[in-house]
Design a protein around this motif. Sequence first.
Motif, short mmCIF file in Angstrom:
data_model
loop_
_atom_site.label_atom_id
_atom_site.label_comp_id
_atom_site.label_asym_id
_atom_site.label_seq_id
_atom_site.Cartn_x
_atom_site.Cartn_y
_atom_site.Cartn_z
N GLY A 48 14.29 5.05 12.82
CA GLY A 48 13.09 4.28 12.53
C GLY A 48 11.89 5.17 12.27
N SER A 49 10.72 4.62 12.51
CA SER A 49 9.48 5.35 12.27
C SER A 49 8.50 5.05 13.40
CB SER A 49 8.87 4.93 10.92
OG SER A 49 8.63 3.53 10.91
N ASN A 50 7.30 5.54 13.27
CA ASN A 50 6.26 5.28 14.27
C ASN A 50 5.82 3.83 14.16
OD1 ASN A 50 4.19 5.36 16.11
ND2 ASN A 50 2.80 6.54 14.79
N SER A 51 6.68 2.95 14.68
CA SER A 51 6.45 1.51 14.56
C SER A 51 6.86 0.83 15.86
CB SER A 51 7.27 0.95 13.39
OG SER A 51 7.23 -0.46 13.38
N SER A 52 6.24 -0.30 16.14
CA SER A 52 6.57 -1.05 17.36
C SER A 52 7.84 -1.88 17.20
CB SER A 52 5.41 -1.98 17.73
OG SER A 52 5.18 -2.93 16.70
#
Length: 199
Positions: A48-52
């Motif tokens: 994923g990425s810097n995401s909630s």
Amino acid sequence: VDISPNSPYTNTGLSCTHSYSDADGDPDNSSYAWTVSNTQSGSGSSVGSNSSSLASSNYTRDQWVTCTVTANDGITNGTSDSDQVQILNSAPSVSGANITPSNPVNSTNSLTCNYSYSDIDSDGNSSVVTWYKNGSNVGNGNTYSGPYVGGDTLYCTVKANDGTVDGNTITANTVTVGNTAPTVSGVDISPNSPYTNTG
């Protein structure tokens, strides 16, 4: 830090929430890091990425997913906290049960219970097929070879199973064994050399 839902399945997306506080009243610029591991204590691979949130395409059944949040006020990092969940086994499903041939007779060699099986985890098919004749359980298996006679009614049920858990149960339409035409043989007239006055 909390991952929801806390009992996810292979096709369930994940969401990570956290509580934030800053003595200076600075805004929340915390970062998210997701990792997936095959064991609970494994270091895991970053996904994923810097995401909630994290899409279900990033993990499979039985894997462990960790969300780590690092506090940041826009100037410096603060503490980090994590939560972890395990991806559960999704129940399989079956559909479209039907019996072939749909118009059997006494001489029909066997009946087959057909159905479609699906499992989001790609687990093998261990579904159980049960046959009923005139309302009574007469056996298990994809085919039933009788005995049956004209007038008997038969149907099958299918309980989905992936080798670990059961899914739904479906029932095929009932079929009725048709009447088989009788046969004759060995026709003989006697006497075989009759006369005019012989009955």
